[in-house]
Enzyme design. Structure first.
Site, PDB file in Angstrom:
ATOM      1  N   LYS A 106       0.846  -1.205   0.000  1.00 32.50           N
ATOM      2  CA  LYS A 106       0.000   0.000   0.000  1.00 32.50           C
ATOM      3  C   LYS A 106       0.878   1.251   0.000  1.00 32.50           C
ATOM      4  O   LYS A 106       0.604   2.213  -0.716  1.00 32.50           O
ATOM      5  CB  LYS A 106      -0.935  -0.016   1.222  1.00 32.50           C
ATOM      6  CG  LYS A 106      -2.051  -1.033   1.053  1.00 32.50           C
ATOM      7  CD  LYS A 106      -2.823  -1.326   2.325  1.00 32.50           C
ATOM      8  CE  LYS A 106      -3.784  -2.492   2.062  1.00 32.50           C
ATOM      9  NZ  LYS A 106      -4.468  -2.996   3.245  1.00 32.50           N
ATOM     10  N   GLN A 146      -4.798  -1.827   9.437  1.00 31.08           N
ATOM     11  CA  GLN A 146      -4.628  -3.151   8.819  1.00 31.08           C
ATOM     12  C   GLN A 146      -5.216  -4.228   9.746  1.00 31.08           C
ATOM     13  O   GLN A 146      -4.887  -4.292  10.923  1.00 31.08           O
ATOM     14  CB  GLN A 146      -3.136  -3.402   8.566  1.00 31.08           C
ATOM     15  CG  GLN A 146      -2.844  -4.670   7.812  1.00 31.08           C
ATOM     16  CD  GLN A 146      -3.388  -4.653   6.379  1.00 31.08           C
ATOM     17  OE1 GLN A 146      -3.227  -3.690   5.645  1.00 31.08           O
ATOM     18  NE2 GLN A 146      -4.056  -5.733   5.986  1.00 31.08           N
ATOM     19  N   ASP A 167     -11.501   2.597   3.741  1.00 33.63           N
ATOM     20  CA  ASP A 167     -11.772   1.153   3.601  1.00 33.63           C
ATOM     21  C   ASP A 167     -13.278   0.881   3.515  1.00 33.63           C
ATOM     22  O   ASP A 167     -13.693  -0.217   3.158  1.00 33.63           O
ATOM     23  CB  ASP A 167     -11.204   0.404   4.819  1.00 33.63           C
ATOM     24  CG  ASP A 167      -9.972  -0.408   4.476  1.00 33.63           C
ATOM     25  OD1 ASP A 167      -9.739  -0.642   3.275  1.00 33.63           O
ATOM     26  OD2 ASP A 167      -9.257  -0.816   5.408  1.00 33.63           O
TER      27      ASP A 167
END
Ligand code: NAP
Length: 292
Positions: free
Chosen positions: A52, A96, A119
């Site tokens: 990422k 994460q 997200d």
């Protein structure tokens, strides 16, 4: 033989469009910023986080990485999120997953400002998705919808069958397909007679996480097959959730594993971060115009 849906090429094309938009924003003094928070040292998570970071770097997005030890207290993580929520350089916050078990994942996801929830996992944004309102779309399902659009696959009136009901893939993609006027069936481990359900699908989306659980012979002739699964079956061999060779003989379109849905996920994260930066900038400009 099916047409291969090339996620790698599509992702590259979108990333270069994102990079161009980022360059344009720079002329207005704006740089989109993504904070990535990693707690602990799960090797797979470390790999995802560095991918990422690199992806951000490649398109010119500011990447702010926070690596915390596995024994980090929940409160420390919540304080960091609070700081990032109030940091103007940051337009997206990604924690994460999975988190260490002593940390309440739902509480952490809910602490992220919905305006920076790139997200798309915050209940506020999930609710908006269910209502069919504009929101941050979770990256993997968003990537699937973009692939379908890029290959001119119209969902209106189609039978879409989804295998998997996870919060990150199965459920959100179902609502996205519904918004595109598909008739949607969601299957899971208690579904009775999976082969018959799969045989109904004009568009089949599989996110089960079980190597080749969907047999090619179950698939309707001419169907579109989107395989989200990534399963390591040998040191260097990845397979999807669909038996590729036999499925490709019956399907009209199919995503390969790797190189199908996978490359789209991080791309859509970049897209959401860019969108968030643009929205933050619009809000700022409107506030300036309205100030006396
Ligand atoms: P998950 O949370 O493990 O959920 C799997 C779902 O599949 C569950 O709903 C489960 O049903 C259902 N399922 C499992 N085995 C089944 C079977 N034999 N028949 C019918 N349904 C079955 O998985 P996920 O997080 O959605 O991920 C799914 C796969 O996609 C994994 O391989 C993951 O690595 C991959 N993935 C890839 C990307 C990417 O960017 N390429 C992103 C996310 C996920 P129950 O609910 O009844 O247990």
């Amino acid at each position: 033989m099916a047409i291969i849906i090339d996620g790698k090429a599509t992702a590259q094309k979108i990333r270069s469009e994102i990079a161009a938009e980022v360059r344009h924003l720079a002329t207005e003094g704006i740089q989109p910023g993504l904070a990535v928070v990693l707690v602990g040292d799960n090797p797979a998570s470390k790999v995802y986080v560095s991918m990422k970071e690199k992806a951000c770097h490649d398109v010119g997005i500011f990447s702010d990485e926070h690596t915390l030890p596995a024994e980090t207290e929940e409160q420390q993580l919540l304080s960091l999120i609070d700081r990032l929520n109030n940091d103007d350089r940051i337009h997206g916050i990604l924690v994460q997953l999975p988190l260490p078990t002593h940390i309440n994942e739902a509480k952490v996801l809910e602490a992220i400002s919905p305006a920076k929830d790139v997200d798309g996992f915050h209940p506020y944004n999930v609710g908006r998705l269910v209502l069919g309102k504009p929101t941050f779309q979770p990256c993997t399902p968003y990537g699937i919808m973009v692939l379908l659009r890029e290959y001119n696959i119209d969902l209106k009136g189609k039978e879409v069958v989804i295998v998997g009901r996870s919060n990150i893939v199965g459920k959100p993609v179902a609502f996205m397909c519904l918004k595109q006027h598909a008739t949607v069936t969601i299957c899971h481990t208690r579904t009775v007679d999976l082969p018959t359900k799969i045989g109904m699908a004009d568009v089949l989306i599989v996110a089960a996480g079980r190597p080749e659980v969907v047999r090619g012979e179950w698939i309707k002739q001419g169907a579109v097959v989107i395989d989200v699964g990534v399963n390591r079956v040998a040191e260097k061999k990845l397979v999807g959730d669909v038996e590729f060779e036999t499925a490709a003989r019956r399907a009209a379109y199919i995503t390969p594993v790797p190189g199908g849905v996978g490359p789209m996920t991080i791309t859509m994260l970049l897209q959401n971060t860019l969108q968030s930066a643009k929205m933050a900038n619009e809000i700022k400009s409107t506030a300036k115009e309205q100030s006396p």
